[in-house]
Design an enzyme around this catalytic site. Structure first.
Site: not given
Length: 609
Positions: A489, A482, A486, A2, A98-99, A74, A604, A27, A505
């Site tokens: 995402e 990675e 990406k 947020c 925020n939190g 968010w 973010k 963010r 396997h």
């Protein structure tokens, strides 16, 4: 997560608040809202969706005021709807947050018994009513807030306004970042300095537990004990140009192309160095690093992938036992601490809640040597660690991290060299060769960026797929991880990464003509092993997309596509091989029409657990 912006001025601050929210869009959020005081009356607007919708609504209603707060949310508690959007109101009080307030349910029941009615599903509304309850007997909004936050459990950054205190914005911080902006005849508050660049670069970073009040003519701060304190004023080095999009279509593309410069800035300290000094990591570094008996790396997401690669370097170059672990898991297991070990946290923002909690847990277990690798000099993580290394990547706006990752890798390699030298494992000629390779790294990365058009052609084919498999071996397995991260995402294609030797396997069962397989194939000691793994894919009808080095001798065909990146870069190869994977994800998302810089459901800076 947020974003919070607040202002106390003698002019209309609505345009400033809306612009501040736009600057915090990176963010991640799903709704936005604003509350202002005008002629001692409180006015609130909220909108699910983007800041642009809130801006249009504010313009249509001609919203104005000289004191106010604004927020991008968010969602945590409650769906991303207008009634759950911030600000939340209790009487003449409005609050943004925020939190997470962990004891909100108990407080909610108490406040219901006191006669308060709840209109949302959020934990934030509990705080609004709690402050309103304390305001009945407190002399000011500031005093009521100080009393209220003493009852809260969890992590929060708060900004509050009230029609009864029309010139003041009160803010409080426990966990998520919050700072003050110091102006002339006006003062501000925000989650991030980038929100305030048009009005001031003079900022005051609040410490954990601080509560502050801003008014047009000044500000005051008290610490967690309620004692008045002076926090230093810093002049931010961040410029408006640094967060401008420029000629690029998206911030992610811009930041991929900024990586050579970001690496050059991070490694600038090595430009004229004839050898590596422990002091790069802080004044106390030499005795702490020399005494380290092991290394424990902890991080989240992309930073965790950097930690995995760092483990290879630290064990290979420095010969020091090393483990890498996900921060959100570390403190929930019974671990065996090494008080003589070096505990390293890695974070782009330095405010990642899980990583900060892991650091505090490590300290409680007896770790004395702590090192933060971070991109934000005034972050909580930097301030909580004895040693630090700043990556100097500059602001990273795109949610999917790119340049922060490669600069983290550069920092970890430098650390491996320093530890190798201290431990007598790094010969002088080897040190000089590594330093020369590091200095050449930005130029080598510039050459790789030139393959973008070819990667874009591959991406056009990927855009129609729903699944992908990424393969790598050794130190390049985390690079495959990675690349898969990406792709999922920002394009929303399901992607998995495996060490190529693991194919037989289990994952080989997934391979068919509909699933593209991406391979990271440098010409290192494992190249022949990897070629055998790729043959396993082709034998099952899989289509291969291979990023190799010159001399890999991988033959192209209708179902085997190869892009050569240049000469093998030795131990620095992971930093180069990740770039085409970033470009592949970016152009695939572009072809699919997704919101590249603000992917759904993601933030973010994740400042809650």
């Amino acid at each position: 997560m947020c974003g919070i912006v607040g202002a106390a001025a003698r002019r209309d601050i609505v345009p400033l608040l809306v612009d501040g929210l736009r600057r915090l869009e990176y963010r991640g959020y799903d709704s936005a809202g604003i509350a202002v005081i005008n002629h001692a009356a409180l006015k609130r607007l909220r909108a699910p969706g983007r800041v642009a919708e809130l801006a249009a609504q504010s313009a249509a209603e001609r919203l104005n005021g000289q004191t106010g707060i604004a927020h991008t949310r968010w969602a945590t508690h409650g769906a991303p709807t207008e009634r759950n959007a911030h600000p939340h109101i209790s009487g003449d009080i409005a609050i943004v947050h925020n939190g997470i307030v962990e004891n909100h349910e108990a407080l909610r029941e108490r406040l219901k018994r006191a006669g308060y009615t709840f209109a949302s599903e959020t934990d934030t509304e509990v705080v609004a009513h709690l402050i309103a309850e304390h305001r009945k007997h407190a002399p000011s909004l500031f005093a009521a807030t100080v009393r209220a936050i003493a009852e809260l459990e969890g992590a929060f950054a708060l900004a509050i306004v009230s029609a009864r205190d029309p010139d003041a914005v009160v803010v409080a911080r426990r966990g998520p970042p919050l700072l003050l902006g110091v102006g002339e005849g006006e003062n501000f508050a925000a989650s991030d300095v980038s929100a305030l660049l048009p009005v001031t670069r003079r900022v005051v970073y609040l410490e954990d537990g601080d509560c502050a009040e801003i008014r047009p003519d000044g500000y005051r701060v008290v610490d967690a004990r309620g004692t008045a304190v002076e926090r230093p004023v810093h002049v931010s080095e961040l410029s408006d140009e640094a967060v401008a999009l420029g000629p690029y279509r998206h911030y992610m593309q811009k930041e991929i192309h900024e990586q050579p410069g970001a690496l050059a800035n991070t490694l600038e300290i090595l430009t004229a160095a004839s050898s590596l000094q422990p002091g790069l990591f802080g004044a106390e570094a030499e005795p702490l690093l020399r005494a380290a008996s092991s290394v424990h790396l902890v991080a989240c997401g992309t930073s965790y992938h950097a930690a995995l690669i760092g483990r290879y370097w630290l064990e290979d170059v420095a010969g020091i036992p090393t483990v890498a672990e996900i921060a959100s898991e570390y403190r929930y297991r019974r671990s065996v601490a090494d008080p003589n070990g070096l505990f390293i946290t890695i974070s782009q923002s330095g405010e990642t809640a899980d990583t900060l909690a892991a650091l505090e847990h490590a300290k409680a277990l007896g770790y004395r040597a702590t090192l933060a690798i971070c991109n934000v000099p005034e972050s909580s993580l930097i301030r909580a660690s004895r040693l630090r290394f700043l990556t100097r990547a500059g602001p990273e706006i795109g949610v999917a991290s790119t340049k922060a990752f490669t600069t983290q890798l550069a920092s970890l390699f430098v650390l491996a060299l320093v530890l190798g030298r201290l431990r007598g494992r790094l010969a002088r000629d080897a040190e000089q060769a590594h330093l020369q390779a590091l200095r050449h790294l930005p130029a080598a990365m510039n050459e790789i960026l030139a393959i973008e058009p070819r990667v874009a052609q591959w991406a056009a084919r990927f855009a129609t797929k729903e699944h992908a498999l990424f393969l790598g071996r050794g130190i390049h397995w985390p690079i495959a991880m990675e690349g898969a991260l990406k792709l999922k995402e920002i394009s929303y294609i399901h992607a998995e990464a495996y060490a190529a030797g693991e194919l037989k396997h289990g994952p080989l069962a997934l391979v068919d003509a509909a699933m593209p397989v991406v391979a990271v194939a440098p010409t290192d000691t494992l190249i022949e092993k990897l070629k055998s793994n790729l043959q396993e894919v082709r034998a099952r009808g899989g289509e291969l997309y291979v990023f190799s080095d010159k001399g890999a001798q991988l033959a192209e065909s209708d179902y085997v596509h190869v892009i050569e990146l240049g000469a093998h870069a030795g131990p620095l190869s992971p930093m180069l091989h990740v770039v085409p994977l970033q470009l592949l994800a970016y152009h695939t998302a572009l072809a699919r029409g997704t919101d590249v810089d603000k992917p759904r459901n993601l933030a973010k800076s994740v400042t809650v657990e």
